[in-house]
Motif scaffolding. Structure first.
Motif, mmCIF file in Angstrom:
data_model
loop_
_atom_site.group_PDB
_atom_site.id
_atom_site.type_symbol
_atom_site.label_atom_id
_atom_site.label_comp_id
_atom_site.label_asym_id
_atom_site.label_seq_id
_atom_site.Cartn_x
_atom_site.Cartn_y
_atom_site.Cartn_z
ATOM 1 N N LEU A 102 9.057 -2.069 -1.956
ATOM 2 C CA LEU A 102 9.932 -3.201 -2.250
ATOM 3 C C LEU A 102 9.668 -3.714 -3.654
ATOM 4 O O LEU A 102 10.552 -4.225 -4.313
ATOM 5 C CB LEU A 102 9.737 -4.320 -1.225
ATOM 6 N N VAL A 103 8.439 -3.555 -4.120
ATOM 7 C CA VAL A 103 8.079 -3.851 -5.516
ATOM 8 C C VAL A 103 7.330 -2.628 -6.031
ATOM 9 O O VAL A 103 6.671 -1.925 -5.263
ATOM 10 C CB VAL A 103 7.190 -5.109 -5.642
ATOM 11 N N PRO A 104 7.459 -2.334 -7.306
ATOM 12 C CA PRO A 104 6.769 -1.143 -7.825
ATOM 13 C C PRO A 104 5.248 -1.269 -7.696
ATOM 14 O O PRO A 104 4.708 -2.337 -7.922
ATOM 15 C CB PRO A 104 7.170 -1.082 -9.298
ATOM 16 N N PRO A 105 4.571 -0.168 -7.319
ATOM 17 C CA PRO A 105 3.109 -0.217 -7.209
ATOM 18 C C PRO A 105 2.484 -0.241 -8.611
ATOM 19 O O PRO A 105 3.146 0.107 -9.604
ATOM 20 C CB PRO A 105 2.769 1.087 -6.479
ATOM 21 N N PRO A 106 1.240 -0.623 -8.699
ATOM 22 C CA PRO A 106 0.555 -0.574 -10.000
ATOM 23 C C PRO A 106 0.560 0.862 -10.545
ATOM 24 O O PRO A 106 0.657 1.827 -9.783
ATOM 25 C CB PRO A 106 -0.865 -1.046 -9.692
ATOM 26 N N GLU A 107 0.453 0.988 -11.852
ATOM 27 C CA GLU A 107 0.579 2.289 -12.523
ATOM 28 C C GLU A 107 -0.416 3.327 -11.995
ATOM 29 O O GLU A 107 -0.028 4.462 -11.707
ATOM 30 C CB GLU A 107 0.395 2.103 -14.042
ATOM 31 N N ASP A 108 -1.677 2.938 -11.826
ATOM 32 C CA ASP A 108 -2.678 3.909 -11.359
ATOM 33 C C ASP A 108 -2.379 4.360 -9.926
ATOM 34 O O ASP A 108 -2.513 5.542 -9.603
ATOM 35 C CB ASP A 108 -4.104 3.336 -11.483
ATOM 36 N N LEU A 109 -1.909 3.458 -9.076
ATOM 37 C CA LEU A 109 -1.567 3.835 -7.717
ATOM 38 C C LEU A 109 -0.320 4.724 -7.702
ATOM 39 O O LEU A 109 -0.257 5.707 -6.963
ATOM 40 C CB LEU A 109 -1.340 2.583 -6.859
ATOM 41 N N ARG A 110 0.650 4.418 -8.545
ATOM 42 C CA ARG A 110 1.867 5.235 -8.614
ATOM 43 C C ARG A 110 1.520 6.657 -9.049
ATOM 44 O O ARG A 110 2.006 7.635 -8.471
ATOM 45 C CB ARG A 110 2.849 4.610 -9.602
ATOM 46 N N THR A 111 0.651 6.794 -10.038
ATOM 47 C CA THR A 111 0.243 8.112 -10.520
ATOM 48 C C THR A 111 -0.464 8.896 -9.411
ATOM 49 O O THR A 111 -0.170 10.077 -9.184
ATOM 50 C CB THR A 111 -0.692 7.964 -11.739
ATOM 51 N N ALA A 112 -1.354 8.211 -8.697
ATOM 52 C CA ALA A 112 -2.088 8.875 -7.616
ATOM 53 C C ALA A 112 -1.129 9.292 -6.502
ATOM 54 O O ALA A 112 -1.239 10.400 -5.953
ATOM 55 C CB ALA A 112 -3.173 7.952 -7.084
ATOM 56 N N LEU A 113 -0.179 8.445 -6.180
ATOM 57 C CA LEU A 113 0.771 8.772 -5.122
ATOM 58 C C LEU A 113 1.677 9.930 -5.531
ATOM 59 O O LEU A 113 1.969 10.813 -4.715
ATOM 60 C CB LEU A 113 1.612 7.543 -4.768
ATOM 61 N N SER A 115 1.011 12.329 -7.683
ATOM 62 C CA SER A 115 0.256 13.591 -7.713
ATOM 63 C C SER A 115 -0.028 14.091 -6.296
ATOM 64 O O SER A 115 0.048 15.291 -6.045
ATOM 65 C CB SER A 115 -1.035 13.420 -8.509
ATOM 66 N N SER A 116 -0.321 13.184 -5.357
ATOM 67 C CA SER A 116 -0.582 13.641 -3.990
ATOM 68 C C SER A 116 0.721 14.057 -3.301
ATOM 69 O O SER A 116 0.722 14.934 -2.455
ATOM 70 C CB SER A 116 -1.306 12.559 -3.185
ATOM 71 N N ALA A 117 1.848 13.467 -3.683
ATOM 72 C CA ALA A 117 3.128 13.827 -3.081
ATOM 73 C C ALA A 117 3.605 15.184 -3.595
ATOM 74 O O ALA A 117 4.247 15.932 -2.866
ATOM 75 C CB ALA A 117 4.178 12.752 -3.383
ATOM 76 N N GLU A 118 3.270 15.536 -4.842
ATOM 77 C CA GLU A 118 3.709 16.818 -5.400
ATOM 78 C C GLU A 118 2.918 17.986 -4.818
ATOM 79 O O GLU A 118 3.462 19.048 -4.576
ATOM 80 C CB GLU A 118 3.549 16.802 -6.929
ATOM 81 N N SER A 119 1.671 17.798 -4.543
ATOM 82 C CA SER A 119 0.833 18.899 -4.037
ATOM 83 C C SER A 119 1.303 19.397 -2.671
ATOM 84 O O SER A 119 1.578 20.584 -2.530
ATOM 85 C CB SER A 119 -0.625 18.460 -3.952
ATOM 86 N N PRO A 120 1.445 18.583 -1.655
ATOM 87 C CA PRO A 120 1.866 19.098 -0.343
ATOM 88 C C PRO A 120 3.312 19.608 -0.364
ATOM 89 O O PRO A 120 3.617 20.591 0.284
ATOM 90 C CB PRO A 120 1.752 17.907 0.601
ATOM 91 N N SER A 121 4.182 19.001 -1.151
ATOM 92 C CA SER A 121 5.578 19.441 -1.135
ATOM 93 C C SER A 121 5.734 20.808 -1.799
ATOM 94 O O SER A 121 6.519 21.624 -1.353
ATOM 95 C CB SER A 121 6.486 18.417 -1.825
ATOM 96 N N SER A 122 4.944 21.065 -2.841
ATOM 97 C CA SER A 122 5.058 22.381 -3.469
ATOM 98 C C SER A 122 4.496 23.458 -2.539
ATOM 99 O O SER A 122 5.045 24.541 -2.439
ATOM 100 C CB SER A 122 4.333 22.384 -4.831
ATOM 101 N N THR A 123 3.424 23.139 -1.823
ATOM 102 C CA THR A 123 2.886 24.093 -0.851
ATOM 103 C C THR A 123 3.872 24.304 0.273
ATOM 104 O O THR A 123 4.131 25.419 0.690
ATOM 105 C CB THR A 123 1.546 23.577 -0.290
ATOM 106 N N GLY A 124 4.447 23.213 0.731
ATOM 107 C CA GLY A 124 5.423 23.304 1.806
ATOM 108 C C GLY A 124 6.649 24.063 1.362
ATOM 109 O O GLY A 124 7.223 24.861 2.101
ATOM 110 N N ALA A 125 7.107 23.836 0.115
ATOM 111 C CA ALA A 125 8.302 24.530 -0.381
ATOM 112 C C ALA A 125 8.016 26.019 -0.509
ATOM 113 O O ALA A 125 8.859 26.842 -0.187
ATOM 114 C CB ALA A 125 8.730 23.932 -1.727
ATOM 115 N N GLY A 126 6.797 26.361 -0.987
ATOM 116 C CA GLY A 126 6.444 27.770 -1.138
ATOM 117 C C GLY A 126 6.385 28.462 0.203
ATOM 118 O O GLY A 126 6.862 29.571 0.366
#
Length: 132
Positions: A102-113, A115-126
């Protein structure tokens, strides 16, 4: 009788009668009885007023036209509350479902989220691409 025999005059009789009444009114036993009667009458009237108030507080217990109008208003308000509740629930589900933040997360949390969201989705897509 005393007037006919000349013991008192008419005015004397009025004064004696008034004094007798005052004497009776001043007796403690009479005052206690009068207080008891006044209190009982007050309690009876108060009970009647409280019963009328109960009819207003709980319109379903009354058959007065005002109570029927109040019941209609109460049911309409309850219906509108249910409708508003359903709309609000749907609105929140749509908004939260579209964007979990509902509000943007802090920059460090957004970056961590991210990066963690890209890892499982690329594995899942592969894995999905290899199976298809």
């Amino acid at each position: 009788i005393a007037r006919h025999i000349g013991a008192w005059s008419y005015e004397d009789g009025q004064i004696r009668a008034a004094q007798t009444v005052l004497d009776i009114l001043n007796k403690p036993a009479f005052q206690a009885k009068a207080k008891e009667l006044v209190t009982a009458e007050f309690e009876k009237r108060l009970r009647a007023c409280m019963d009328q108030l109960a009819d207003l507080r709980d319109p379903s217990a009354s058959s007065s036209p005002e109570a029927q109008v109040a019941m209609g208003i109460q049911s309409r308000v309850a219906e509108l509350q249910r409708s508003l509740s359903r709309w609000f629930k749907s609105f929140v589900e749509q908004q939260v479902g579209r964007d979990p933040w509902l509000v943007p997360p802090p920059e460090d949390l957004r970056t961590a989220l991210l990066s963690s969201a890209e890892s499982p989705s690329s594995t899942g897509a592969g894995a999905g691409a290899g199976a298809g």
